[in-house]
Design a protein around this motif. Structure first.
Motif, PDB file in Angstrom:
ATOM      1  N   LEU A 156      16.069  16.946 -22.879  1.00 40.92           N
ATOM      2  CA  LEU A 156      15.531  15.654 -23.318  1.00 40.92           C
ATOM      3  C   LEU A 156      14.087  15.484 -22.854  1.00 40.92           C
ATOM      4  CD1 LEU A 156      16.954  13.124 -24.778  1.00 40.92           C
ATOM      5  CD2 LEU A 156      18.513  14.915 -24.028  1.00 40.92           C
ATOM      6  N   SER A 157      13.718  16.186 -21.796  1.00 43.89           N
ATOM      7  CA  SER A 157      12.348  16.094 -21.286  1.00 43.89           C
ATOM      8  C   SER A 157      11.321  16.552 -22.305  1.00 43.89           C
ATOM      9  CB  SER A 157      12.200  16.932 -20.011  1.00 43.89           C
ATOM     10  OG  SER A 157      13.078  16.486 -19.006  1.00 43.89           O
ATOM     11  N   GLY A 158      11.769  17.355 -23.277  1.00 45.19           N
ATOM     12  CA  GLY A 158      10.857  17.878 -24.281  1.00 45.19           C
ATOM     13  C   GLY A 158      10.751  17.041 -25.537  1.00 45.19           C
ATOM     14  N   VAL A 159      11.463  15.904 -25.575  1.00 44.94           N
ATOM     15  CA  VAL A 159      11.451  15.078 -26.783  1.00 44.94           C
ATOM     16  C   VAL A 159      10.134  14.320 -26.930  1.00 44.94           C
ATOM     17  CG1 VAL A 159      12.585  13.158 -27.988  1.00 44.94           C
ATOM     18  CG2 VAL A 159      13.967  14.875 -26.802  1.00 44.94           C
ATOM     19  N   VAL A 177      23.208  17.099 -28.781  1.00 50.48           N
ATOM     20  CA  VAL A 177      22.938  16.288 -27.592  1.00 50.48           C
ATOM     21  C   VAL A 177      24.281  15.887 -26.978  1.00 50.48           C
ATOM     22  CG1 VAL A 177      21.743  14.282 -26.639  1.00 50.48           C
ATOM     23  CG2 VAL A 177      20.856  15.389 -28.704  1.00 50.48           C
ATOM     24  N   PRO A 178      24.676  16.512 -25.873  1.00 49.64           N
ATOM     25  CA  PRO A 178      25.944  16.160 -25.245  1.00 49.64           C
ATOM     26  C   PRO A 178      25.911  14.741 -24.666  1.00 49.64           C
ATOM     27  CG  PRO A 178      25.161  18.301 -24.464  1.00 49.64           C
ATOM     28  CD  PRO A 178      24.029  17.644 -25.207  1.00 49.64           C
ATOM     29  N   ASN A 179      26.999  14.008 -24.840  1.00 51.03           N
ATOM     30  CA  ASN A 179      27.201  12.700 -24.233  1.00 51.03           C
ATOM     31  C   ASN A 179      26.584  11.590 -25.083  1.00 51.03           C
ATOM     32  OD1 ASN A 179      26.364  10.339 -22.375  1.00 51.03           O
ATOM     33  ND2 ASN A 179      27.865  11.419 -21.135  1.00 51.03           N
ATOM     34  N   ILE A 229      19.738   7.711 -25.906  1.00 50.27           N
ATOM     35  CA  ILE A 229      18.424   7.892 -25.280  1.00 50.27           C
ATOM     36  C   ILE A 229      17.547   8.802 -26.138  1.00 50.27           C
ATOM     37  CG2 ILE A 229      17.229   8.883 -23.284  1.00 50.27           C
ATOM     38  CD1 ILE A 229      19.665   7.950 -21.594  1.00 50.27           C
ATOM     39  N   TYR A 230      18.144   9.859 -26.667  1.00 48.48           N
ATOM     40  CA  TYR A 230      17.416  10.803 -27.524  1.00 48.48           C
ATOM     41  C   TYR A 230      16.811  10.083 -28.732  1.00 48.48           C
ATOM     42  CZ  TYR A 230      16.762  14.551 -30.966  1.00 48.48           C
ATOM     43  OH  TYR A 230      16.249  15.392 -31.931  1.00 48.48           O
TER      44      TYR A 230
END
Length: 243
Positions: A139-142, A219-221, A227-228
């Protein structure tokens, strides 16, 4: 007979906590596993502890030793049906900004090493076994955020590479997936101040690897999916206010 009995999974960076759980779960589904890592001793200990010898082959693989990658691939006893790139390296953003060695190592492991070995694997058209390539991204790369943009940039580059690779391999019916992951309770995150309610367990994340479908982005969860999508949609002025 299990339909996966004669299929092989190659896991690169197999010493990570998530990768180890993926090894267990792939074996439960009938696959044979080639577990490749720079730290083979730790892998051997894990395999012995879990009595997985009959289904796992351990090999030495260094993501940043680019010159060794072609030889590593050529010498595989069986060409894989599934490839998982799970190697990763992280230093906090403050250190990455002040010490380029940490930044360089993240670039080498998280992106350059992946591209080096996956290019070799993907362009081997003689391997009729290959069905799927899965890359562990973040997610840090989104979106670029001031708390982790150096690490995030390496993951953003990896995700972009995987997206293009997916298009490249479509004509050969080879799936490519990017697992876009949030916080996991692993050794790479030890010591970081993380929201406990958002932390996922390695075995939970591994299920999404082993059961990857046709969607490119996984995207798990549910919380992390929300958030994504929020991160993707936020205007830059609001992203700038995030930590």
């Amino acid at each position: 007979m299990n339909q996966n009995t004669n299929k092989t999974v190659l896991i690169l960076g197999a010493n990570s906590d998530v990768a180890k759980q993926a090894i267990r779960q792939y074996i439960q589904k009938g696959f044979s596993v080639i577990a490749a890592s720079r730290n083979t001793q730790s892998l051997e200990e894990f395999i012995q502890k879990n009595s997985l010898h009959s289904k796992v082959t351990v090999l030495s693989f260094d993501a940043v030793d680019f010159d060794s990658h072609q030889k590593f691939y050529n010498e595989l006893s069986v060409k894989p049906h599934i490839v998982v790139y799970a190697a990763g390296f992280l230093v906090d953003n403050e250190k990455a900004l002040s010490d380029f060695k940490g930044t360089q190592q993240m670039m080498l492991v998280n992106y350059m090493g992946a591209v080096s070995i996956l290019n070799i694997i993907a362009t081997d058209e003689s391997n009729k076994n290959l069905e799927r390539i899965i890359g562990l991204s973040s997610l840090s790369g989104v979106r670029g955020r001031k708390s982790n943009f150096v690490y995030g940039s390496t993951k953003a580059a990896f995700t972009t590479y995987l997206a293009g690779l997916r298009q490249e391999l479509t004509s050969r019916n080879i799936q490519v997936n990017a697992l876009v992951i949030g916080y996991i309770r692993t050794k790479i995150n030890e010591g970081l101040q993380l929201n406990e309610s958002l932390i996922m367990e390695p075995d939970y994340v591994a299920k999404f690897i082993v059961n990857a479908g046709n969607s490119f982005t996984i995207v798990p969860n549910f919380k992390w999916k929300m958030i994504y999508f929020i991160l993707k949609m936020l205007p830059e002025s609001l992203v700038a206010k995030l930590p």
